[in-house]
Write an enzyme that holds these catalytic residues in place. Structure first.
Site, PDB file in Angstrom:
ATOM      1  N   GLY A   8      30.237  44.020  46.245  1.00 56.63           N
ATOM      2  CA  GLY A   8      30.656  43.899  47.638  1.00 56.63           C
ATOM      3  C   GLY A   8      30.438  45.208  48.374  1.00 56.63           C
ATOM      4  O   GLY A   8      29.892  46.169  47.821  1.00 56.63           O
ATOM      5  N   SER A  10      32.723  47.314  49.389  1.00 50.25           N
ATOM      6  CA  SER A  10      33.615  48.384  48.934  1.00 50.25           C
ATOM      7  C   SER A  10      33.605  48.558  47.424  1.00 50.25           C
ATOM      8  O   SER A  10      33.603  49.678  46.932  1.00 50.25           O
ATOM      9  CB  SER A  10      35.060  48.101  49.370  1.00 50.25           C
ATOM     10  OG  SER A  10      35.143  47.943  50.765  1.00 50.25           O
ATOM     11  N   ILE A  12      32.558  47.087  43.239  1.00 50.39           N
ATOM     12  CA  ILE A  12      31.816  46.238  42.302  1.00 50.39           C
ATOM     13  C   ILE A  12      32.844  45.585  41.385  1.00 50.39           C
ATOM     14  O   ILE A  12      33.623  46.274  40.729  1.00 50.39           O
ATOM     15  CB  ILE A  12      30.829  47.068  41.448  1.00 50.39           C
ATOM     16  CG1 ILE A  12      29.811  47.772  42.347  1.00 50.39           C
ATOM     17  CG2 ILE A  12      30.128  46.171  40.417  1.00 50.39           C
ATOM     18  CD1 ILE A  12      28.873  48.715  41.594  1.00 50.39           C
ATOM     19  N   TYR A  93      23.118  27.925  57.853  1.00 49.06           N
ATOM     20  CA  TYR A  93      22.598  28.973  58.741  1.00 49.06           C
ATOM     21  C   TYR A  93      21.218  28.605  59.287  1.00 49.06           C
ATOM     22  O   TYR A  93      20.420  27.981  58.578  1.00 49.06           O
ATOM     23  CB  TYR A  93      22.504  30.306  57.978  1.00 49.06           C
ATOM     24  CG  TYR A  93      23.622  31.291  58.287  1.00 49.06           C
ATOM     25  CD1 TYR A  93      24.902  30.857  58.596  1.00 49.06           C
ATOM     26  CD2 TYR A  93      23.378  32.663  58.273  1.00 49.06           C
ATOM     27  CE1 TYR A  93      25.912  31.761  58.870  1.00 49.06           C
ATOM     28  CE2 TYR A  93      24.386  33.585  58.547  1.00 49.06           C
ATOM     29  CZ  TYR A  93      25.654  33.130  58.841  1.00 49.06           C
ATOM     30  OH  TYR A  93      26.639  34.029  59.119  1.00 49.06           O
ATOM     31  N   GLY A 100      25.358  35.742  53.899  1.00 50.65           N
ATOM     32  CA  GLY A 100      25.742  36.651  52.811  1.00 50.65           C
ATOM     33  C   GLY A 100      25.757  35.916  51.473  1.00 50.65           C
ATOM     34  O   GLY A 100      26.310  34.817  51.356  1.00 50.65           O
ATOM     35  N   LEU A 101      25.144  36.526  50.472  1.00 49.67           N
ATOM     36  CA  LEU A 101      25.039  35.845  49.173  1.00 49.67           C
ATOM     37  C   LEU A 101      26.384  35.655  48.498  1.00 49.67           C
ATOM     38  O   LEU A 101      26.578  34.698  47.749  1.00 49.67           O
ATOM     39  CB  LEU A 101      24.084  36.613  48.257  1.00 49.67           C
ATOM     40  CG  LEU A 101      22.611  36.333  48.540  1.00 49.67           C
ATOM     41  CD1 LEU A 101      21.726  37.352  47.818  1.00 49.67           C
ATOM     42  CD2 LEU A 101      22.237  34.910  48.134  1.00 49.67           C
ATOM     43  N   ASP A 102      27.353  36.540  48.780  1.00 43.01           N
ATOM     44  CA  ASP A 102      28.695  36.336  48.206  1.00 43.01           C
ATOM     45  C   ASP A 102      29.334  35.098  48.821  1.00 43.01           C
ATOM     46  O   ASP A 102      29.990  34.303  48.129  1.00 43.01           O
ATOM     47  CB  ASP A 102      29.583  37.584  48.382  1.00 43.01           C
ATOM     48  CG  ASP A 102      29.679  38.075  49.818  1.00 43.01           C
ATOM     49  OD1 ASP A 102      28.914  37.620  50.698  1.00 43.01           O
ATOM     50  OD2 ASP A 102      30.537  38.946  50.069  1.00 43.01           O
ATOM     51  N   ASP A 122      37.401  34.297  52.176  1.00 42.87           N
ATOM     52  CA  ASP A 122      37.181  35.456  51.295  1.00 42.87           C
ATOM     53  C   ASP A 122      37.702  36.713  51.991  1.00 42.87           C
ATOM     54  O   ASP A 122      37.256  37.053  53.087  1.00 42.87           O
ATOM     55  CB  ASP A 122      35.680  35.572  51.005  1.00 42.87           C
ATOM     56  CG  ASP A 122      35.381  36.621  49.931  1.00 42.87           C
ATOM     57  OD1 ASP A 122      36.128  37.610  49.815  1.00 42.87           O
ATOM     58  OD2 ASP A 122      34.380  36.450  49.207  1.00 42.87           O
ATOM     59  N   THR A 125      36.156  43.494  52.252  1.00 44.47           N
ATOM     60  CA  THR A 125      35.967  44.482  53.321  1.00 44.47           C
ATOM     61  C   THR A 125      35.957  43.738  54.655  1.00 44.47           C
ATOM     62  O   THR A 125      36.644  44.111  55.611  1.00 44.47           O
ATOM     63  CB  THR A 125      34.619  45.208  53.127  1.00 44.47           C
ATOM     64  OG1 THR A 125      34.524  45.645  51.785  1.00 44.47           O
ATOM     65  CG2 THR A 125      34.501  46.360  54.087  1.00 44.47           C
TER      66      THR A 125
HETATM   67  N1  LIG Z   1      42.404  45.431  41.739  1.00 41.63           N
HETATM   68  C1  LIG Z   1      41.891  45.784  42.918  1.00 41.63           C
HETATM   69  N2  LIG Z   1      40.905  46.689  42.962  1.00 41.63           N
HETATM   70  C2  LIG Z   1      40.342  47.042  44.128  1.00 41.63           C
HETATM   71  N3  LIG Z   1      40.731  46.558  45.320  1.00 41.63           N
HETATM   72  C3  LIG Z   1      41.709  45.672  45.346  1.00 41.63           C
HETATM   73  C4  LIG Z   1      42.339  45.236  44.162  1.00 41.63           C
HETATM   74  N4  LIG Z   1      43.280  44.340  44.509  1.00 41.63           N
HETATM   75  C5  LIG Z   1      43.257  44.255  45.839  1.00 41.63           C
HETATM   76  N5  LIG Z   1      42.324  45.063  46.369  1.00 41.63           N
HETATM   77  C6  LIG Z   1      42.003  45.179  47.793  1.00 41.63           C
HETATM   78  O1  LIG Z   1      40.889  44.319  48.039  1.00 41.63           O
HETATM   79  C7  LIG Z   1      40.127  44.790  49.129  1.00 41.63           C
HETATM   80  C8  LIG Z   1      38.678  44.766  48.741  1.00 41.63           C
HETATM   81  O2  LIG Z   1      38.332  43.464  48.379  1.00 41.63           O
HETATM   82  P1  LIG Z   1      36.943  43.113  47.707  1.00 41.63           P
HETATM   83  O3  LIG Z   1      36.910  41.638  47.602  1.00 41.63           O
HETATM   84  O4  LIG Z   1      36.746  43.904  46.461  1.00 41.63           O
HETATM   85  O5  LIG Z   1      35.936  43.656  48.818  1.00 41.63           O
HETATM   86  P2  LIG Z   1      34.349  43.763  48.838  1.00 41.63           P
HETATM   87  O6  LIG Z   1      33.826  42.526  48.152  1.00 41.63           O
HETATM   88  O7  LIG Z   1      34.005  43.818  50.281  1.00 41.63           O
HETATM   89  O8  LIG Z   1      33.943  45.021  48.105  1.00 41.63           O
HETATM   90  C9  LIG Z   1      40.668  46.163  49.472  1.00 41.63           C
HETATM   91  O9  LIG Z   1      41.485  46.053  50.641  1.00 41.63           O
HETATM   92  C10 LIG Z   1      41.524  46.534  48.269  1.00 41.63           C
HETATM   93  O10 LIG Z   1      42.611  47.335  48.646  1.00 41.63           O
HETATM   94  C1  LIG Z   2      30.084  39.138  55.637  1.00 40.85           C
HETATM   95  C2  LIG Z   2      29.879  40.157  54.531  1.00 40.85           C
HETATM   96  C3  LIG Z   2      29.756  41.535  55.150  1.00 40.85           C
HETATM   97  C4  LIG Z   2      31.106  40.113  53.597  1.00 40.85           C
HETATM   98  O1  LIG Z   2      30.985  41.150  52.647  1.00 40.85           O
HETATM   99  P1  LIG Z   2      32.222  41.717  51.791  1.00 40.85           P
HETATM  100  O2  LIG Z   2      33.408  41.830  52.673  1.00 40.85           O
HETATM  101  O3  LIG Z   2      32.456  40.698  50.688  1.00 40.85           O
HETATM  102  O4  LIG Z   2      31.759  43.026  51.232  1.00 40.85           O
HETATM  103  C5  LIG Z   2      28.613  39.804  53.674  1.00 40.85           C
HETATM  104  O5  LIG Z   2      28.714  38.488  53.230  1.00 40.85           O
HETATM  105  C6  LIG Z   2      27.339  39.996  54.446  1.00 40.85           C
HETATM  106  O6  LIG Z   2      26.821  41.082  54.544  1.00 40.85           O
HETATM  107  N1  LIG Z   2      26.792  38.884  55.028  1.00 40.85           N
HETATM  108  C7  LIG Z   2      25.558  38.910  55.780  1.00 40.85           C
HETATM  109  C8  LIG Z   2      25.806  38.429  57.174  1.00 40.85           C
HETATM  110  C9  LIG Z   2      26.209  36.952  57.253  1.00 40.85           C
HETATM  111  O7  LIG Z   2      26.734  36.373  56.280  1.00 40.85           O
HETATM  112  O8  LIG Z   2      25.979  36.370  58.335  1.00 40.85           O
HETATM  113  K   LIG Z   3      33.073  39.946  48.395  1.00 42.49           K
END
Ligand SMILES: Nc1ncnc2c1ncn2[C@@H]1O[C@H](COP(=O)(O)OP(=O)(O)O)[C@@H](O)[C@H]1O
Ligand SMILES: CC(C)(COP(=O)(O)O)[C@@H](O)C(=O)NCCC(=O)O
Ligand SMILES: [K+]
Length: 249
Positions: A8, A10, A12, A93, A100-102, A122, A125
């Site tokens: 993601g 923020s 992995i 889309y 976004g692939l997630d 979801d 971030t």
């Molecule tokens: N075990 C954990 N480790 C890291 N971040 C966590 C955890 N539990 C909750 N969080 C919170 O989750 C958020 C990040 O979510 P996450 O799904 O990992 O984001 P991304 O996919 O964008 O990297 C942050 O606000 C963080 O504080």
């Molecule tokens: C919307 C997101 C930024 C979410 O990312 P995450 O919060 O999981 O890191 C990601 O799915 C992304 O970069 N998407 C591409 C733009 C879109 O889905 O339209």
């Molecule tokens: K994510």
């Protein structure tokens, strides 16, 4: 053993599964490639045979990580790629490769688990919402800032909002109006998030009545779960979809 990664913006998220993709042998959340290697290094008897990953990072960052993994473990590394249609779900889309692939994998996982209409939320971030109808049609979705982005925008763009992570965590023990800056900001942002969730539920009801499943995933899912008691909190929803999109050859 199979290494799965969800990269993601923020963090992995990683986990190691037994070779038959059953038991979880180890897992973690890390903020860098180096920390990932360290985490994996602590697993006793690690013997990887396959790695699959999804990334919403730049091609350069994702490429650097895949090279690192190939060098370190000498395994095939497969990345999830965009598709118009997969496992009965049709990407809604206009340009399917821009979704976004997630989000896409969480949708595949959600539709598979629900076997029907679902709303996938979801909380990472960014916060995302995606609507999948009972015929697998993705109606589209929404993206808004998640907790980390909301609080950091306030901390960055105002002069007098400054506080640490510990205070932030403590501030969320109650949601009454804040009497300190950290309480006011943390609770305010959380209420915005919960308001967003309620709006998504209303929209889903307007489409499907009560006949849909709500999935909550992402690191901050627990912050909103109490406003959707009916929701299924599935922290590994992206991994469910990853296994579908990148099966063992
Ligand atoms: N075990 C954990 N480790 C890291 N971040 C966590 C955890 N539990 C909750 N969080 C919170 O989750 C958020 C990040 O979510 P996450 O799904 O990992 O984001 P991304 O996919 O964008 O990297 C942050 O606000 C963080 O504080
Ligand atoms: C919307 C997101 C930024 C979410 O990312 P995450 O919060 O999981 O890191 C990601 O799915 C992304 O970069 N998407 C591409 C733009 C879109 O889905 O339209
Ligand atoms: K994510």
């Amino acid at each position: 053993m199979i290494l799965e990664l969800d990269c993601g913006n923020s963090f992995i998220k990683w986990r190691v599964l037994a070779a038959n993709a059953g038991q979880v042998l180890g897992e973690g959340v890390v903020d860098s490639n180096l920390a990932l290697l360290e985490g994996l290094g602590e697993l006793k008897g690690l013997a990887l045979t396959f790695c699959r990953l999804v990334s919403v990072r730049t091609a350069e960052e994702t490429g650097a990580l895949t090279s690192l993994l190939r060098d370190a473990f000498d395994v095939p590394v497969v990345c999830a790629t965009p598709a118009r249609k997969m496992s009965g779900v049709r990407n809604g889309y206009e340009e399917f490769e821009r979704l976004g692939l997630d989000r896409w994998l969480a949708m595949l996982g959600g539709f598979h688990l629900a076997s029907g209409a679902c709303l996938v939320l979801d909380f990472g971030t960014a916060v995302t919402a995606d609507f999948i109808a009972s015929d697998g049609e993705h109606l589209g979705g929404f993206i808004c800032p998640g907790m980390p982005l909301m609080r950091n925008q306030l901390r960055t763009h105002t002069r007098k909002i400054r506080y640490g992570d510990l205070a932030a965590e403590q501030a969320l023990e109650s949601l009454v109006p804040g009497r300190t800056t950290v309480e006011a900001v943390e609770r305010g942002c959380l209420l915005m998030l919960r308001g967003f969730v309620m709006t998504q539920l209303e929209l889903a009801r307007s489409y499907w009545g009560e006949d849909f499943v709500v999935f909550l995933t992402g690191g901050d899912a627990s912050l909103v779960s109490e406003v959707v008691p009916r929701a299924r909190v599935v922290p590994d929803l992206v991994f469910v979809g990853l296994a579908m999109a990148c099966p063992l050859s």
